[in-house]
Design an enzyme around this catalytic site. Sequence first.
Site, PDB file in Angstrom:
ATOM      1  N   ASP A  93       1.632   3.558  -9.167  1.00  0.00           N
ATOM      2  CA  ASP A  93       2.802   3.585  -8.292  1.00  0.00           C
ATOM      3  C   ASP A  93       3.744   4.656  -8.818  1.00  0.00           C
ATOM      4  O   ASP A  93       3.558   5.189  -9.916  1.00  0.00           O
ATOM      5  CB  ASP A  93       3.443   2.191  -8.234  1.00  0.00           C
ATOM      6  CG  ASP A  93       4.277   2.000  -6.961  1.00  0.00           C
ATOM      7  OD1 ASP A  93       4.524   2.990  -6.238  1.00  0.00           O
ATOM      8  OD2 ASP A  93       4.700   0.854  -6.697  1.00  0.00           O
ATOM      9  N   GLY A 199       7.945  -2.437   1.163  1.00  0.00           N
ATOM     10  CA  GLY A 199       9.252  -3.036   1.438  1.00  0.00           C
ATOM     11  C   GLY A 199       9.191  -4.507   1.815  1.00  0.00           C
ATOM     12  O   GLY A 199      10.139  -5.041   2.391  1.00  0.00           O
TER      13      GLY A 199
HETATM   14  N1  GUN Z   1       5.926  -2.004  -4.767  1.00  0.00           N
HETATM   15  C1  GUN Z   1       6.377  -3.027  -4.019  1.00  0.00           C
HETATM   16  N2  GUN Z   1       6.869  -2.579  -2.834  1.00  0.00           N
HETATM   17  C2  GUN Z   1       6.701  -1.235  -2.832  1.00  0.00           C
HETATM   18  C3  GUN Z   1       6.999  -0.219  -1.869  1.00  0.00           C
HETATM   19  O1  GUN Z   1       7.508  -0.459  -0.774  1.00  0.00           O
HETATM   20  N3  GUN Z   1       6.672   1.070  -2.236  1.00  0.00           N
HETATM   21  C4  GUN Z   1       6.099   1.364  -3.447  1.00  0.00           C
HETATM   22  N4  GUN Z   1       5.805   2.629  -3.717  1.00  0.00           N
HETATM   23  N5  GUN Z   1       5.827   0.408  -4.359  1.00  0.00           N
HETATM   24  C5  GUN Z   1       6.118  -0.868  -4.049  1.00  0.00           C
END
Ligand code: GUN
Length: 490
Positions: A93, A199
């Site tokens: 992420d 989100g």
């Molecule tokens: N981890 C939990 N929700 C999100 C999101 O909306 N975007 C990203 N990039 N990581 C997340």
Amino acid sequence: MGEIFEVRSFDAAGRIGELTVPRAGLTVETPALLPVVNPHIGTIDPADLASEFGVEMLITNSYILNRSDDLRDRVLSEGVHTLLDFPGVIMTDSGSFQLAEYGDIEVTTEEILQFQRDIGSDIGTPVDIPTPPDVSRAQANEELQTTQERLKTAERVGQKMDSEMLITAPVQGSTQLDLREQAARHAYQTKLDVYPVGGVVPLLNAYRYADMVDVVAAAKRGLGVDAPVHLFGAGHPMMLALAVALGCDVFDSAAYAIYARDDRYLTVRGTEHLDDLAYFPCSCSICTNHTPDEIRRCDDETREELLARHNLHVTFAELRRVKQAIRRGNLLELVDARARGHPKLLDGYRTLFDHSEQLERSDPVSKDAVFHVSSECVRRPEVMRHHSRLERLSVDGDVLLSEGGVNEAFDETWRVVPPFGPFPRSLSETYPLTVEVPERMSRKSYEMAADGIRALVETNPDTSFTLAHREWPKSALTRLPNAVAVTELS
Ligand code: GUN
Ligand code: ZN
């Protein structure tokens, strides 16, 4: 991108698939659950994740690695697989979640994607904006524009950097359903590879499963069936079946570790506090080798680790159960059972059937499974499909629609089975009319059957119909067209 995702079998909108990850040289079966590994505080060793839990894919945070003075140089030189000692697929992420939780972050999509590439990530993520639920339309729209620009940047960076790393295209749009659908359509048109619905953590934390269902269903409408869909931040075992039935393929679980920190014990029916447990309702190695009392007496670190291990075991067990249910064609029975665990989950389950037509498109026409009937099942895709078939069935003469046997006094005797309604005996051996139903059904089931009769009567206005029923409620009988004669079987 080429064919990185193939669907093997469907049940409702749920599917078993294969996600090919070129940079790892591996193919992962979906639905897949990615444990979240915090590079600083690993409760469970990633090497154990592979050997003890069979984890093929995990997710970690490149933003944390990039910001860490201890880890940045190390991960750049030895790579993220060596750093974490994990042989499988590693997704990263970007720091977007930190952005949502703590405000500003200092990194651009271009920088962080290049960093993810440099540390050997197999699937990278741009800096999307995780817009929370319930914001104004203007905010949802404005932040979505930013996310979409970043996806364009990611597309450009991806092409320029000439790496096999896959890149995700997060779908935002808050709880504005049309924006979600539009965001998904935009994401799907990029050259990016995996589609996380983002989100949604605030929805999940507040158990707002009905809203989660609407949001995911909207995103799914904008994506092709060949799109692998990730539900960002979803890892509680009680909601996996529901999310899979909607068509989510990839999940990440931080829950196993976060809940363990607070002495919380995950089950498929919700979360228990360790203090409230006299017995462990689980047969994992932790729960069979320890009593709750023994774990309560452990030091903090040991207790947290044991609970995290149980939490992960129960989550993977549920994932296997979900996959088996898809194979067997009884995923909706599993969702039904899980929905009884928590009222908010029942709301989510009922909302799932607001999208019955959407589910119907991928639901197999025939299943080798028994159909169990609860009051929610009147809106299952199979019932909807039979009802639309009734509008096309033609029949002449004097017709008996009967819950009992054939009556030779009529030209034809059709069967009637709530909630489906009437059908010719020749269809009796066809799914879902092979169904075994309880003798006492919900009132709604009889009402649906009556609506089925109405549809048949409307298609065949010159045919004379008689219904022979067993104790149908008045609310169902009053829905019948006047032209239908009614007799009660004893
Ligand atoms: N981890 C939990 N929700 C999100 C999101 O909306 N975007 C990203 N990039 N990581 C997340
Ligand atoms: Zn256990």
